[in-house]
Design an enzyme around this catalytic site. Sequence first.
Site, PDB file in Angstrom:
ATOM      1  N   LYS A 203       0.818  -1.197   0.000  1.00  0.00           N
ATOM      2  CA  LYS A 203       0.000   0.000   0.000  1.00  0.00           C
ATOM      3  C   LYS A 203       0.872   1.275   0.000  1.00  0.00           C
ATOM      4  CE  LYS A 203      -3.679  -2.513  -0.015  1.00  0.00           C
ATOM      5  NZ  LYS A 203      -3.111  -3.868  -0.093  1.00  0.00           N
TER       6      LYS A 203
HETATM    7  C1  LIG Z   1      -9.154  -3.021  -2.159  1.00  0.00           C
HETATM    8  C2  LIG Z   1      -8.633  -3.767  -0.966  1.00  0.00           C
HETATM    9  N1  LIG Z   1      -9.446  -4.002   0.074  1.00  0.00           N
HETATM   10  C3  LIG Z   1      -9.001  -4.625   1.181  1.00  0.00           C
HETATM   11  C4  LIG Z   1      -7.700  -5.076   1.281  1.00  0.00           C
HETATM   12  C5  LIG Z   1      -7.295  -5.822   2.488  1.00  0.00           C
HETATM   13  O1  LIG Z   1      -6.251  -5.240   3.176  1.00  0.00           O
HETATM   14  P1  LIG Z   1      -5.264  -6.124   4.075  1.00  0.00           P
HETATM   15  O2  LIG Z   1      -4.419  -6.933   3.157  1.00  0.00           O
HETATM   16  O3  LIG Z   1      -4.515  -5.122   4.854  1.00  0.00           O
HETATM   17  O4  LIG Z   1      -6.131  -6.980   4.959  1.00  0.00           O
HETATM   18  C6  LIG Z   1      -6.818  -4.857   0.223  1.00  0.00           C
HETATM   19  C7  LIG Z   1      -5.396  -5.220   0.219  1.00  0.00           C
HETATM   20  O5  LIG Z   1      -4.793  -6.090   0.541  1.00  0.00           O
HETATM   21  C8  LIG Z   1      -7.298  -4.197  -0.940  1.00  0.00           C
HETATM   22  O6  LIG Z   1      -6.497  -3.983  -1.977  1.00  0.00           O
END
Ligand SMILES: Cc1ncc(COP(=O)(O)O)c(C=O)c1O
Length: 421
Positions: A203
């Site tokens: 990110k």
């Molecule tokens: C659009 C989106 N939503 C949710 C997530 C979930 O985030 P995390 O991996 O931190 O749980 C991600 C990325 O991994 C994402 O790209």
Amino acid sequence: MSKLAINGGQPVRSKAWEFNFHGPAEIGELEKEYVMNVLNHGKVFRFMNDEDKSYPAMMEKFYRERLGVNYALAVNGGTSALICALAALGVGPGDEVIVPAYTFIATAAAVLAVRAVPVIVECDDTLNMDPEAFEAAITPYTKAVIPVHMRGVMAQLNEIVAIAKKHGLYVVEDAAQANGGSYFGKPFGSIGDIGCFSFQFFKVITSGEGGMVVTNNEVWAARAGYQHDSAYQFWGDQISVPSIPGENYRMSEINGALGYAQAQKMDGIVSKLRHNKKRIVAGIKDIPGIRLQRVVDPEGDVSTGVIFFVEDKALAQPFSEALRAEGIPNGNIFNGGFADRHIYRNWDYIMDKRMASPVGTPWNCSEYKGNVDYHADMCPVTLDYLSRAISIGLNQRIADEDCDDVIQAVTKVAESLLIKA
Ligand SMILES: Cc1ncc(COP(=O)(O)O)c(C=O)c1O
């Protein structure tokens, strides 16, 4: 017209492409200092530290101030942020939640985690949720919608929020990929009922793993807090909102320290990304045969990448390969190859309606009265756009000359492959 590198010609660029991830590329002295502070005092559990010394609490303050919201809750991931948001809103068995066909699988997985049913709708040329498709998918069981700002490009929130209001639905903004962006001046995450961010490695900024839930609503904030910690009341002020059982989505001090250091760098990263994207867009927007992804508010775009469409999907893969041979890493988003979990048809457990236990799933539990079904070709418009899409990932460390190489290479490949003599 010069010969394409893929056909033995001279590549536009032979220098290696600096491909670093955004936040991780910036890890330096500040991150080390903050993380070492935690290791030196040893209180790695956030609720052992006073609010003004806790790094997750400092991140929360940073987000409250930056977004102008009343409440922010640091959690251990973007998925857990979404789960907390949905639980806070009371979304559960029997409910449907509308999600776009192009988003990371986690958006839909969070819906399943609260045992609601994800309903998948088409994206348009913004590569985000098509507002009309959203409205058409509303049923008596719909409780919420999750617009996603994919790859830092904004969903059409004016339209989506208006439709949601008309139908009495909640809006949860998934800004996991869009830290630092805004929508016509309003920061992402502050526009829907609840906003969610991720600080995972890929990110804009990273805390290793981490996320943030933001809202203006006191009750939802308390319920998100309960969801993120089964013993939430142990640690904080006593809250008058009735408690609900939660799980453990707390952010540790170490993650908070890393994330808080990165938060100081977010604007610098985003402004450089925007500079790069603007330069490239200006250089390729008029090339015949390609059409840029529609970005409704370019000023707010996080600009983590440039995406454009070619007209004929049969040419997308050759275009992508030719561009790579010119020295520009890129991808054709959907070509039936790699099973990218950002594309709904590769969400295998959702396509198959499979949960850990086959009993009482969101789809077959007695509370659910709807009849949502999924199949690989259910969103042809999205697949068409993705199959014609060429995506070039951008980094804040790319210099103007690198951007100019992109422009030259895209122009060269387009002239060879797309422009008919
Ligand atoms: C659009 C989106 N939503 C949710 C997530 C979930 O985030 P995390 O991996 O931190 O749980 C991600 C990325 O991994 C994402 O790209």
